[in-house]
Design an enzyme around this catalytic site. Structure first.
Site, mmCIF file in Angstrom:
data_model
loop_
_atom_site.group_PDB
_atom_site.id
_atom_site.type_symbol
_atom_site.label_atom_id
_atom_site.label_comp_id
_atom_site.label_asym_id
_atom_site.label_seq_id
_atom_site.Cartn_x
_atom_site.Cartn_y
_atom_site.Cartn_z
ATOM 1 N N TYR A 1 0.810 -1.218 0.000
ATOM 2 C CA TYR A 1 0.000 0.000 0.000
ATOM 3 C C TYR A 1 0.849 1.277 0.000
ATOM 4 O O TYR A 1 0.363 2.355 -0.292
ATOM 5 C CB TYR A 1 -0.938 0.039 1.216
ATOM 6 C CG TYR A 1 -2.045 -1.003 1.197
ATOM 7 C CD1 TYR A 1 -2.272 -1.797 0.086
ATOM 8 C CD2 TYR A 1 -2.868 -1.175 2.296
ATOM 9 C CE1 TYR A 1 -3.273 -2.750 0.070
ATOM 10 C CE2 TYR A 1 -3.884 -2.129 2.297
ATOM 11 C CZ TYR A 1 -4.071 -2.908 1.174
ATOM 12 O OH TYR A 1 -5.068 -3.842 1.165
ATOM 13 N N LYS B 1 2.968 -15.574 2.542
ATOM 14 C CA LYS B 1 2.885 -16.272 1.254
ATOM 15 C C LYS B 1 4.312 -16.665 0.893
ATOM 16 O O LYS B 1 4.859 -16.271 -0.154
ATOM 17 C CB LYS B 1 2.237 -15.325 0.220
ATOM 18 C CG LYS B 1 1.899 -15.959 -1.103
ATOM 19 C CD LYS B 1 0.705 -16.875 -1.069
ATOM 20 C CE LYS B 1 0.475 -17.528 -2.403
ATOM 21 N NZ LYS B 1 -0.467 -18.650 -2.377
ATOM 22 N N ASP C 1 -3.570 -18.134 1.770
ATOM 23 C CA ASP C 1 -4.751 -18.747 1.136
ATOM 24 C C ASP C 1 -5.373 -19.786 2.064
ATOM 25 O O ASP C 1 -6.599 -19.887 2.187
ATOM 26 C CB ASP C 1 -4.427 -19.341 -0.240
ATOM 27 C CG ASP C 1 -2.989 -19.792 -0.389
ATOM 28 O OD1 ASP C 1 -2.248 -19.752 0.612
ATOM 29 O OD2 ASP C 1 -2.602 -20.202 -1.489
ATOM 30 N N ASP D 1 -5.493 -6.640 5.943
ATOM 31 C CA ASP D 1 -6.660 -5.865 5.532
ATOM 32 C C ASP D 1 -7.778 -6.825 5.102
ATOM 33 O O ASP D 1 -8.934 -6.727 5.545
ATOM 34 C CB ASP D 1 -6.244 -4.962 4.352
ATOM 35 C CG ASP D 1 -7.296 -3.940 3.996
ATOM 36 O OD1 ASP D 1 -8.306 -3.864 4.703
ATOM 37 O OD2 ASP D 1 -7.101 -3.228 2.986
ATOM 38 N N ASP E 1 -11.259 -8.183 7.529
ATOM 39 C CA ASP E 1 -12.643 -7.966 7.078
ATOM 40 C C ASP E 1 -13.388 -9.292 6.967
ATOM 41 O O ASP E 1 -14.568 -9.398 7.318
ATOM 42 C CB ASP E 1 -12.670 -7.236 5.736
ATOM 43 C CG ASP E 1 -12.726 -5.732 5.927
ATOM 44 O OD1 ASP E 1 -12.375 -5.280 7.034
ATOM 45 O OD2 ASP E 1 -13.117 -5.012 4.994
#
Ligand code: NAD
Length: 363
Positions: free
Chosen positions: A141, A191, A223, A247, A251
């Protein structure tokens, strides 16, 4: 004790829910013998309207000179067409940067009386109680270069994922500390089968884990983590991960509890910490006195625990919220269509009245 609290109401339902949080803090002050001074600052769309800047300098100074910051929410359709540097959300990103808030802490707890409001099955989520620690100031980001350029082969876009080892270290230490205070199980999500940054993340986690022999460290690919959160959320105690994975996963996790109006958050770092509900400004219900204030009241409990060292007071607020829900009181977002519901102010009052029964008022 005397505490300076910066209050940033923001937009939409922000002022309504923050009002209940301030009343709760006032009651904590009276009941336990502390004094809170509330200093109001502007942020978001309202700041843009009134002073032409979603994060005025005075607000930054106010926050930096406080013991903690309480925020409602920012944004709304009125400002959706503003250019990026004038968007309300820019004010929020900037205050996080200014205060160097690198760790976002999101507790996710399933309240037994609300189990039916979750889209997941009761036997899957019953007892789920974990915390997600998300890195907040690094990763894709913020990395540069970020650009779009036209090449001979068409449009090409670049986003860049950058982490310094020191940034990875400090968030992992925060997570190990938290796991050490809880059930001593830390799941580090990455990852590492694909990304170099994740491989370094894993190395750093392994190295730090030597300093926390009582904390069981587990690595999980992102994942798989996304799947496990839905299949078996009770396996988790503390989850730590980088900015973008955090993030998305936080959620996803919020859905387990049934309503976004229940979940608090803390952003910790170098400057004073910032506390806010995870939801946005909910413009569709703003001004109607129906927003659920519990996420914001739970954020007050986090503030008392992490910034002010008032552990008993924090626990009493959390128990009061539990009790109110146990008694069947609900706001519209968590009530069934056939059930009566409380307004924002009525829910705030219920929590304060329940808290009052915890301990005799001092003086
Ligand atoms: P939102 O979280 O504001 O609302 C999503 C849905 O949840 C809406 O139906 C809303 O009514 C409901 N909801 C949210 N909080 C609730 C509460 N306390 N009680 C009951 N229902 C509640 O997300 P959105 O609609 O995508 O975004 C609205 C605005 O908020 C946008 O401008 C967005 O950029 C901004 N936003 C701000 C923050 C923040 O300030 N931290 C976070 C997310 C979104």
């Amino acid at each position: 004790m005397n505490f300076q609290i910066a209050i940033l109401e923001g937009d939409g339902v922000g002022p309504e829910i923050v009002k209940e949080a301030v009343l709760l803090l006032q009651q904590i002050g009276e009941q336990y013998g502390h004094s809170f001074e509330f200093n109001y600052g502007k942020i978001g769309g309202i700041a843009l309207d009134e002073v032409g800047n979603p994060l005025p300098e005075e607000t930054i100074d106010l926050c930096k000179n406080s013991d903690a910051v309480l925020l409602g929410a920012v944004g709304g359709p009125k400002w959706d067409q503003e250019p990026p540097n004038r968007r309300p959300e820019t004010g929020l990103l900037k205050i996080r940067k200014e205060l160097e808030l690198f760790a976002n802490i999101r507790p996710v707890k399933v309240y037994e009386p609300l189990i039916e409001t979750s889209p997941l099955k009761e036997d899957v989520i019953k007892g789920a109680d974990f915390v997600i620690v998300r890195e907040l100031t690094g990763g894709i980001y913020f990395g540069t270069p970020r650009e779009r350029k036209v090449t001979d082969n068409g449009l090409e876009v670049i986003d860049t994922l950058v982490y310094k080892e020191s940034e990875i270290e400090r968030i992992l230490i925060e997570a190990f500390e938290l796991a050490n205070q809880r059930n001593k199980k830390l799941t580090s999500v990455d990852k590492a089968n694909v990304l170099e940054s994740s491989r370094v993340w894993r190395e750093v986690a392994n190295r730090i884990s030597v300093q926390y022999p009582e904390v069981e460290l587990q690595h999980m690919l992102v994942d798989n983590a996304a799947m496990q959160l839905i299949k078996n959320p009770t396996q988790f105690d503390v989850i730590v991960t980088e900015n973008m994975f955090g993030d998305i996963l936080s959620d996803e996790a919020s859905v387990i509890t049934g309503s976004i109006g229940l979940l608090p958050s803390a952003s910790l770092g170098v400057g004073p910490s910032l506390y806010e509900p995870i939801h946005g400004s909910a413009p569709d219900i703003a001004g109607q006195n129906v927003a659920n204030p519990l996420a914001t009241l739970s954020s007050v409990a986090l503030m008392l625990r992490y910034s002010l060292g008032l552990h008993k007071e924090a626990q009493d607020i959390e128990e009061a919220i539990d009790e109110v829900l146990q008694k069947g009181f609900k706001t519209k977002d968590i009530a069934k269509q056939t059930e009566p519901s409380l307004t924002t102010t009525e829910m705030g009052e219920k929590v304060r009245n329940t808290l009052a029964s915890k301990k005799m008022i001092v003086n």
